[in-house]
Design an enzyme around this catalytic site. Sequence first.
Site, mmCIF file in Angstrom:
data_model
loop_
_atom_site.group_PDB
_atom_site.id
_atom_site.type_symbol
_atom_site.label_atom_id
_atom_site.label_comp_id
_atom_site.label_asym_id
_atom_site.label_seq_id
_atom_site.Cartn_x
_atom_site.Cartn_y
_atom_site.Cartn_z
ATOM 1 N N GLU A 105 0.825 -1.217 0.000
ATOM 2 C CA GLU A 105 0.000 0.000 0.000
ATOM 3 C C GLU A 105 0.859 1.268 0.000
ATOM 4 O O GLU A 105 1.200 1.794 1.057
ATOM 5 C CB GLU A 105 -0.933 0.013 1.219
ATOM 6 N N LYS B 219 -2.383 -2.075 -3.248
ATOM 7 C CA LYS B 219 -3.453 -1.243 -2.676
ATOM 8 C C LYS B 219 -3.077 0.227 -2.870
ATOM 9 O O LYS B 219 -2.469 0.848 -1.998
ATOM 10 C CB LYS B 219 -3.654 -1.568 -1.191
#
Length: 348
Positions: free
Chosen positions: A175, A217
Amino acid sequence: MNPLIATAQALMAPGKGLLAMDESIGTCNRRFAELAIAPTEEARRRYRQLLVTAPGLAEFVSGAILFDETLQQNSDDGRSFIEVLSTAGILVGIKLDRGAKALAGHPDERVTEGLDGLRERLQRYAAQGVRFAKWRAVLSIDSGLPSRACIQVNAHALARYAALCQEAGLVPIVEPEVLMAGGHALARCSEVTAEVLHQVFEQLHQQGVVLESMILKPNMLLSGEDCATPVSLDEVAEATLSCLRRSVPAAVAGIAFLSGGQPAELATARLNAMHLHKSALVAPAAALPWPLTFSFGRALQQPALAAWAGDDGNRVIAQTALLHRARCNAAALRGTYRPALETAGALA
């Protein structure tokens, strides 16, 4: 690596997304404070319990990302939350990073820490039944920011984390979040996000991470929240998918967007616009090689938290709010979401 590929594909199951319920104790307490909820471990347990026991959640959610405190907690009937989720058919994940700290020599920039002792923590979590993990890096846009040093050090940490996850048999969710804060235009967000993603995948390659066994992500591409020029749903979809096509290798198992503080309904509408845009890409050269889904935190949870407000008498109402948002996002994955679905009972 075949079991990891199977897990990654299960997380990206069609029509399902991820519930990010991995807020740290401090973050959770701050959200409780806004609703005058007591900031206690028991209150956090009761709140997380209503999330994981929401009836029918597995219809829309393939995996749930937990914080360590939540991972160790039990439901009222004595079952661990890991057992509750696993029994429902939802894969259990864990947030592994220990937060973003000031980056030495670079004012206003941060680096995510938590690599020390990570191999041992991963072994412990894997033994408990955890199947995947998450590590978040945060990068701010401002004059001269993010610096190359900040991008590189965070990309390196993400890659080392991902390699350690795969070594331990867990699927890593990577992420790198470019924050919405600031007055930058959409084009600037696109430029920075592309550079960040290129650096992240260069580091993943250097560390030997198997792309088929990881999930990205990323942030959606947006103008800064203080930008005077609004962007349409179509502009967000076009900019985001164009950037991802140019920056993300085709081998990646899937892309699960973070909500990044967007209002819940707007995050859903933008996710829907991407799937409408995706379905319009008829030229083979323009087709997307990976599935797209959601990995939302506040954009899934906030309506439920507000409905619960610390009172277990509101549990059913809160679970209904959670399931409503999950249904709306599942509709967005088909490109069938529309604002009228927000009407009470429209998705029941």
